[in-house]
Motif scaffolding. Structure first.
Motif, short mmCIF file in Angstrom:
data_model
loop_
_atom_site.label_atom_id
_atom_site.label_comp_id
_atom_site.label_asym_id
_atom_site.label_seq_id
_atom_site.Cartn_x
_atom_site.Cartn_y
_atom_site.Cartn_z
N THR A 50 4.52 11.12 12.21
CA THR A 50 3.70 10.59 13.30
C THR A 50 4.42 9.46 14.02
OG1 THR A 50 1.70 11.20 12.09
CG2 THR A 50 1.44 9.62 13.87
N MET A 51 5.07 8.58 13.27
CA MET A 51 5.79 7.46 13.88
C MET A 51 7.01 7.96 14.66
SD MET A 51 4.02 4.82 13.42
CE MET A 51 2.48 5.72 13.29
N LYS A 68 0.86 -1.17 0.00
CA LYS A 68 0.00 0.00 0.00
C LYS A 68 0.89 1.22 0.00
CE LYS A 68 -3.47 -2.23 2.87
NZ LYS A 68 -4.18 -2.18 4.14
N GLN A 69 0.50 2.22 -0.71
CA GLN A 69 1.24 3.48 -0.69
C GLN A 69 0.39 4.50 0.05
OE1 GLN A 69 2.24 5.10 -4.49
NE2 GLN A 69 3.69 6.54 -3.63
N PRO A 70 0.86 4.95 1.21
CA PRO A 70 0.07 5.94 1.97
C PRO A 70 -0.03 7.25 1.20
CG PRO A 70 2.19 5.56 3.02
CD PRO A 70 2.10 4.60 1.88
N LEU A 81 -4.46 4.45 12.88
CA LEU A 81 -3.84 5.58 12.19
C LEU A 81 -3.61 5.26 10.72
CD1 LEU A 81 -1.25 6.57 14.92
CD2 LEU A 81 -3.43 7.64 14.42
N SER A 82 -4.04 4.08 10.31
CA SER A 82 -3.89 3.68 8.92
C SER A 82 -4.66 4.65 8.03
CB SER A 82 -4.44 2.27 8.74
OG SER A 82 -4.72 2.02 7.40
N TYR A 83 -4.03 5.03 6.94
CA TYR A 83 -4.70 5.95 6.03
C TYR A 83 -5.88 5.29 5.35
CZ TYR A 83 -1.31 9.55 6.86
OH TYR A 83 -0.56 10.51 7.46
N ALA A 84 -5.96 3.97 5.38
CA ALA A 84 -7.13 3.29 4.84
C ALA A 84 -8.32 3.45 5.79
CB ALA A 84 -6.83 1.81 4.63
N ASN A 85 -8.03 3.74 7.07
CA ASN A 85 -9.09 3.81 8.08
C ASN A 85 -9.41 5.21 8.56
OD1 ASN A 85 -9.42 1.00 8.12
ND2 ASN A 85 -7.69 0.76 9.49
N SER A 126 -7.32 14.61 7.05
CA SER A 126 -7.61 15.64 8.06
C SER A 126 -7.77 15.01 9.44
CB SER A 126 -8.85 16.45 7.69
OG SER A 126 -9.99 15.63 7.66
N GLU A 127 -8.35 13.81 9.52
CA GLU A 127 -8.47 13.12 10.81
C GLU A 127 -7.09 12.71 11.32
OE1 GLU A 127 -10.95 9.57 13.05
OE2 GLU A 127 -10.92 9.61 10.88
#
Length: 145
Positions: free
Chosen positions: A37-38, A26-28, A99-103, A107-108
């Motif tokens: 963030t990490m 997956k490419q964020p 924190l997954s960008y899929a979820n 903005s969140e």
């Protein structure tokens, strides 16, 4: 190629050379922000682990060890980003939002990042840091990533 040392170490210990594996790539949307963030979580975890290492916590005779994954979830919950569930015994449980960008939307994710900084200042990095100083520290650490 693993995106950080922790992932590389996990791959090296769990996957033997020459083994057949399958993976989902997956490419964020914003890798730099995810990396930032990490770095924030890792910096806060190191600060926390150093402080708690002096305490020497035990459970039923076993030395308790800090966990980056548990810490990340706990800090996310302290930042106010969680869902409420209950277990088989009827006890209320808080589950950290992913924190997954899929979820979550971009903005969140930015809101979670900002709220995690505030939670870190309140609960982890409690001495001598302002919000801007913590943000600057994370930005400075990113230069070495």
């Amino acid at each position: 190629v693993p995106d950080n040392d922790e992932t590389a170490e996990r791959l090296n210990t769990k996957v033997k050379t020459g083994a057949v594996v399958s993976a989902e790539c997956k490419q964020p949307r914003n890798y730099k922000f995810l990396q930032k963030t990490m770095v924030l979580f890792n910096y806060c975890f190191d600060h926390f682990a150093d402080r708690m290492g002096e305490v020497g916590l035990e459970y039923k005779g076993q030395q308790a060890m800090p966990s980056k994954e548990r810490f990340r979830k706990d800090l996310t919950i302290l930042a106010g980003h969680y869902t409420v569930t209950y277990d088989i015994m009827g006890n209320i449980k808080l589950e950290a939002k992913s924190l997954s960008y899929a979820n979550c939307s971009e903005s969140e994710a930015e809101r979670i990042y900002s709220d995690v900084i505030n939670a870190a200042l309140k609960h982890v990095v409690t001495v001598g840091f302002t919000e801007q100083e913590l943000r600057d520290t994370v930005d400075g650490l990113l230069r070495f990533a």
